[in-house]
Design an enzyme around this catalytic site. Sequence first.
Site, mmCIF file in Angstrom:
data_model
loop_
_atom_site.group_PDB
_atom_site.id
_atom_site.type_symbol
_atom_site.label_atom_id
_atom_site.label_comp_id
_atom_site.label_asym_id
_atom_site.label_seq_id
_atom_site.Cartn_x
_atom_site.Cartn_y
_atom_site.Cartn_z
ATOM 1 N N GLY A 147 3.116 -1.437 0.724
ATOM 2 C CA GLY A 147 4.180 -0.838 -0.074
ATOM 3 C C GLY A 147 4.647 -1.751 -1.183
ATOM 4 O O GLY A 147 4.097 -1.769 -2.285
ATOM 5 N N CYS A 148 5.683 -2.516 -0.886
ATOM 6 C CA CYS A 148 6.334 -3.316 -1.929
ATOM 7 C C CYS A 148 5.493 -4.514 -2.385
ATOM 8 O O CYS A 148 5.622 -4.956 -3.530
ATOM 9 C CB CYS A 148 7.705 -3.759 -1.457
ATOM 10 S SG CYS A 148 8.816 -2.354 -1.168
ATOM 11 N N ILE A 149 4.634 -5.041 -1.529
ATOM 12 C CA ILE A 149 3.725 -6.121 -1.962
ATOM 13 C C ILE A 149 2.688 -5.562 -2.920
ATOM 14 O O ILE A 149 2.405 -6.149 -3.971
ATOM 15 C CB ILE A 149 3.050 -6.789 -0.742
ATOM 16 C CG1 ILE A 149 4.080 -7.513 0.116
ATOM 17 C CG2 ILE A 149 1.952 -7.758 -1.206
ATOM 18 C CD1 ILE A 149 4.900 -8.558 -0.603
#
Length: 211
Positions: A147-149
């Site tokens: 997701g955010c990575i």
Amino acid sequence: MTDDYARRSYGEIEVGFGKKPGIVVVDFMLAFTDPQYPLGGAPLVMRAFENTIKLLEVARRYGVPVATCNTAYMNEREMPYWKITAVRDTFRHDHPSAPIDPRVYDPAYDLAVVKKGPSIFFNTGVADYFTKERVDTVIVTGCNTSGCIRASSLDSFSYRYRTIIPEDCVGDIEEQPHKDNLRDLGRRYADVSNLETVLAQIENWHQQNTH
């Protein structure tokens, strides 16, 4: 089994380490690092958390710029259309799980931002900070890999940073999405590395710039 991606030249060129590193620490907030919360305590995330603490200890000692973040909102009205109930219920400014875990955060050193989307770079000022610091290489740490990575790594690439992801400094809820996303990022946009290699690169950068 043939690798059609490799045959089509994916991953052939290494990004490499540039002239000055910066580190982004994505969402090591209590929601992910404290097992009492619905999203907290995933083993791969906790491994990444412990390794990132080691990385940051060296980075701060050598003056490497660090930007860290949490994700928090005023209320559900401010949020994007998250499909995760736990995010909608707990990623709020007034929730005890929202703050960055103090074990990974130095308020006297780190640039801290509150992000509203998946990427630490989206509408936050982190890129402006790195521009002023003349950073050309971004080391991505944090959670979750899929997701955010992934989103932060894509934005890092889009901002023309050399992007390096130490595999053992990022984590996810499940191992397969962690591996799949690192594989795909490594084919296209970033060097997938590890803590030991990145520490050696920072050490080498420090030595070159102190003589």
